[in-house]
Design an enzyme around this catalytic site. Structure first.
Site, short mmCIF file in Angstrom:
data_model
loop_
_atom_site.label_atom_id
_atom_site.label_comp_id
_atom_site.label_asym_id
_atom_site.label_seq_id
_atom_site.Cartn_x
_atom_site.Cartn_y
_atom_site.Cartn_z
N HIS A 1 0.82 -1.43 -0.05
CA HIS A 1 0.07 -0.20 -0.02
C HIS A 1 0.77 1.28 0.06
O HIS A 1 0.09 2.34 -0.08
CB HIS A 1 -1.01 0.04 1.26
CG HIS A 1 -2.09 -0.99 1.14
ND1 HIS A 1 -2.79 -1.12 0.22
CD2 HIS A 1 -2.42 -2.09 2.04
CE1 HIS A 1 -3.58 -2.25 0.21
NE2 HIS A 1 -3.41 -2.39 1.39
N ARG B 1 6.99 -5.50 3.23
CA ARG B 1 5.62 -6.11 3.20
C ARG B 1 5.42 -6.26 1.60
O ARG B 1 5.51 -5.27 0.87
CB ARG B 1 4.33 -5.29 3.34
CG ARG B 1 3.13 -6.06 3.23
CD ARG B 1 1.82 -5.36 3.94
NE ARG B 1 1.78 -3.94 3.62
CZ ARG B 1 0.67 -3.34 4.23
NH1 ARG B 1 -0.16 -4.04 4.93
NH2 ARG B 1 0.41 -2.11 4.09
N GLU C 1 -5.55 -11.27 8.35
CA GLU C 1 -6.38 -10.29 8.25
C GLU C 1 -8.00 -10.50 7.85
O GLU C 1 -8.55 -9.61 7.25
CB GLU C 1 -5.84 -8.99 7.40
CG GLU C 1 -5.03 -9.52 6.29
CD GLU C 1 -4.04 -8.41 5.65
OE1 GLU C 1 -4.46 -7.56 6.08
OE2 GLU C 1 -3.70 -8.95 4.53
N ASP D 1 -8.06 -4.23 7.24
CA ASP D 1 -8.74 -5.39 6.59
C ASP D 1 -9.52 -6.33 7.57
O ASP D 1 -10.70 -7.06 7.09
CB ASP D 1 -7.62 -6.17 5.79
CG ASP D 1 -7.35 -5.45 4.43
OD1 ASP D 1 -8.28 -4.91 3.86
OD2 ASP D 1 -6.34 -5.13 4.05
#
Length: 275
Positions: free
Chosen positions: A45, A70, A147, A173
């Site tokens: 993200h 990530r 998540e 999430d």
């Protein structure tokens, strides 16, 4: 090539993790001197790509933080590349089943434990003998994100996959999956009960539980609860918070941040690891 995060976990300590959304070696260099134990480049993200990830690693390297990533998805190409670049840990989003957890381990480890291709272009000397390949399987952290409701339904099977070192909770999430609004520092009783379950199940297996937090105060509370990896917002969020506070103070609209340390050189590692 000892992994400092892994060493901290073995000694029972929690790790305070920074998070980089900004694709800048200079930003990473400055940020890495703030006392973080580890710093994670966010390729899911954040606005990072592979080249900016490498540049961020180069900015971090002189300052002793453990570099992690990530990745955008559970896919062997990008996982192999970030490890070749020098990541000591892979946090992978949306791992919902035992099969997906097994695939993540496979992509992250060299044979015979996995199917990672040899070519550590930056992590080791590519094409030359060395000890990187001999130690990487033991030192690289493999961390699936929990998540979704599906992941919770399959939690024990995911945690029992050999090679999983920890889990990382994405509260936004997770909330969306449970029909709640997306946010970080959650207080819903059902979410806190889930956190207790995660801590219980990971503790039984000797692996770590991690959590993304919006504020330092909530992160400290989660360390006290038992989480061993806590992230505080990200570089963008902390920059915006500090900027807003400075503007308000200058306008007389509210208190600002504490004054900076003006000593000749503050020790950036003081208090870095929370127990």
């Amino acid at each position: 090539m000892a992994n400092k995060v892994k060493q901290a976990w073995k000694s029972g300590k929690a790790v305070v993790n920074g998070w980089l959304a900004i694709p800048s070696a200079f930003s990473a260099e400055m940020y890495s001197q703030s006392g973080w134990d580890s710093v994670t480049v966010d390729m899911q993200h954040g606005v990072q790509d592979y080249l900016s990830c490498v540049a961020c690693f180069q900015g971090m390297q002189p300052h002793g933080v453990t570099p992690m990533v990530r990745v955008p998805w559970n896919e062997p190409g990008i996982i192999g590349k970030v490890l070749d670049a020098g990541a000591y840990g892979v946090i992978c989003p949306m791992v919902n089943t035992e099969a997906e957890a097994r695939a993540l381990v496979q992509y992250s480890k060299y044979p015979p434990k996995g199917t990672r291709s040899n070519g550590p272009i930056r992590a080791g000397l590519y094409g030359e003998g060395g000890n990187y390949q001999a130690t990487a399987n033991d030192e690289i952290l493999v961390i699936p994100m929990i998540e979704t409701q599906q992941a919770l339904d399959n939690l024990e099977a995911i945690l029992d996959v050999p090679g999983i070192d920890g889990i990382y909770v994405g509260p936004s999430d997770l909330g969306l999956s449970l029909g709640m609004a997306p946010k970080l520092d959650r207080e819903e009783p059902e979410i806190l009960k889930i956190y207790e379950r995660l801590l219980k199940e990971t503790s039984k297996r000797g692996i770590a539980a991690g959590l993304h937090n919006g504020t330092a105060g909530y992160a400290k509370r989660m360390i006290d609860m038992g989480f061993k990896l806590v992230t505080i917002a990200n570089d963008v969020g902390l920059m915006v918070q500090a900027s807003r506070a400075a503007v308000k103070e200058a306008r007389g609209e509210g208190p600002g941040l504490p004054p900076p340390d003006t000593s000749a050189r503050a020790n950036p590692k003081t208090g870095a690891t929370a127990g």
